[in-house]
Scaffold this active site. Structure first.
Site, PDB file in Angstrom:
ATOM      1  N   LEU A 240       0.839  -1.175  -0.175  1.00 28.82           N
ATOM      2  CA  LEU A 240       0.114   0.024   0.058  1.00 28.82           C
ATOM      3  C   LEU A 240       0.838   1.292   0.008  1.00 28.82           C
ATOM      4  CD1 LEU A 240      -2.474  -1.616   2.377  1.00 28.82           C
ATOM      5  CD2 LEU A 240      -3.099  -0.762   0.129  1.00 28.82           C
TER       6      LEU A 240
ATOM      7  N   HIS B  98       0.344 -11.410   9.806  1.00 27.09           N
ATOM      8  CA  HIS B  98       1.611 -11.927   9.354  1.00 27.09           C
ATOM      9  C   HIS B  98       1.849 -13.283   9.935  1.00 27.09           C
ATOM     10  CE1 HIS B  98       5.347 -11.608   7.224  1.00 27.09           C
ATOM     11  NE2 HIS B  98       5.881 -11.812   8.324  1.00 27.09           N
TER      12      HIS B  98
HETATM   13  C1  GRF Z   1      -1.887 -15.922   5.948  1.00 26.01           C
HETATM   14  O1  GRF Z   1      -0.679 -16.883   6.233  1.00 26.01           O
HETATM   15  C2  GRF Z   1      -1.751 -14.643   6.199  1.00 26.01           C
HETATM   16  O2  GRF Z   1      -0.730 -14.562   7.286  1.00 26.01           O
HETATM   17  C3  GRF Z   1      -0.518 -14.035   5.187  1.00 26.01           C
HETATM   18  O3  GRF Z   1      -1.219 -14.424   3.901  1.00 26.01           O
HETATM   19  C4  GRF Z   1      -1.767 -15.788   4.350  1.00 26.01           C
HETATM   20  C5  GRF Z   1      -3.172 -15.609   3.845  1.00 26.01           C
HETATM   21  O4  GRF Z   1      -4.001 -17.038   3.864  1.00 26.01           O
HETATM   22  N1  GRF Z   1      -0.748 -12.497   5.325  1.00 26.01           N
HETATM   23  P1  GRF Z   1      -5.543 -16.746   3.771  1.00 26.01           P
HETATM   24  O5  GRF Z   1      -5.996 -16.159   2.374  1.00 26.01           O
HETATM   25  O6  GRF Z   1      -6.173 -15.746   4.651  1.00 26.01           O
HETATM   26  O7  GRF Z   1      -5.719 -18.519   3.783  1.00 26.01           O
END
Ligand code: GRF
Length: 217
Positions: A96, A112
């Site tokens: 962003l 994260h």
């Molecule tokens: C997750 O591991 C999240 O921590 C990261 O991207 C992944 C997304 O997975 N930012 P989902 O689309 O929520 O299944």
């Protein structure tokens, strides 16, 4: 019933964290509700999850915009029009702009898949295995213009097992993501979260009562 905090969730893919938030918000007693789900990818499976839950969806294709700023301006407009007061990034794979991050400062959170500040960026599970850490996990944090750097709201830790490959570790962390994100959203929506000198203070939160040690003996 008390007013629920309106949230916009931004996704790019499978949306399993979105599902955890949809499930939490499906309980009328939960202090937040999802007003809109936006994806920058038209066939993201998360859009299907939102539709099933009866939540409005919108696709804003970054490729249809001349610049990051133009894309972010479109996002901003849609989020505001939905009445959302908080933005939740859930696997949203776009950086962003500084302007957008600043406009939503203190009102945008992200999940994260590492214990920040370790392992920012992509491939966090591979990095954790290569670094040989014995504990790994996930972090929900406020979003600032710097990547994966904002004040930390909730963290959950899991052991890294000697038998782990990337997938096994990712799976163990993901299970915790699905608990950590609704928890963080609840704390924010209840107005219990404040930031003092980049450190999050949580009103009335209980510290974890046990320690996690790996190896166990
Ligand atoms: C997750 O591991 C999240 O921590 C990261 O991207 C992944 C997304 O997975 N930012 P989902 O689309 O929520 O299944």
């Amino acid at each position: 019933m008390a007013k629920r905090l309106k949230v916009a969730v931004l996704i790019s893919g499978r949306g399993s964290n979105l599902q955890a938030l949809l499930d939490a918000c499906g309980d009328a007693a939960f202090p937040a509700e999802i007003a809109l789900v936006i994806s920058n990818v038209a066939d993201a499976y998360g859009l299907e999850r939102a539709r099933k839950a009866g939540v409005p969806t919108l696709v804003i294709d970054h490729k249809a915009h001349a610049s990051r700023e133009a894309f972010d301006a479109e996002l901003d407009k849609a989020i505001r029009a939905s009445g959302a007061e908080l933005v939740c990034l859930a696997g949203f794979m776009r950086l962003l702009s500084k302007g957008f991050s600043e406009a939503w400062n203190g009102r945008m959170i992200n999940i994260h898949p590492s214990l920040l500040p370790s392992f920012k960026g992509l491939h966090t599970h591979r990095k954790a295995i290569e670094a040989g850490v014995k504990l790994h996990g996930c972090t929900v944090h406020f979003v600032t213009p710097e990547l994966d750097d904002g004040p930390i709201i909730v963290q959950a830790a899991v052991p890294v097992l000697s038998s782990d490959d990337e997938d096994a570790l990712a799976h163990r962390v993901l299970e915790q993501e699905h608990k950590a994100y609704p928890l963080a959203l609840r704390l924010v929506a209840e107005g219990r979260v404040s930031v003092v000198n980049r450190v999050v203070k949580i009103l009335g939160a209980d510290d974890a009562g046990i320690r996690l040690v790996n190896p166990a003996n």
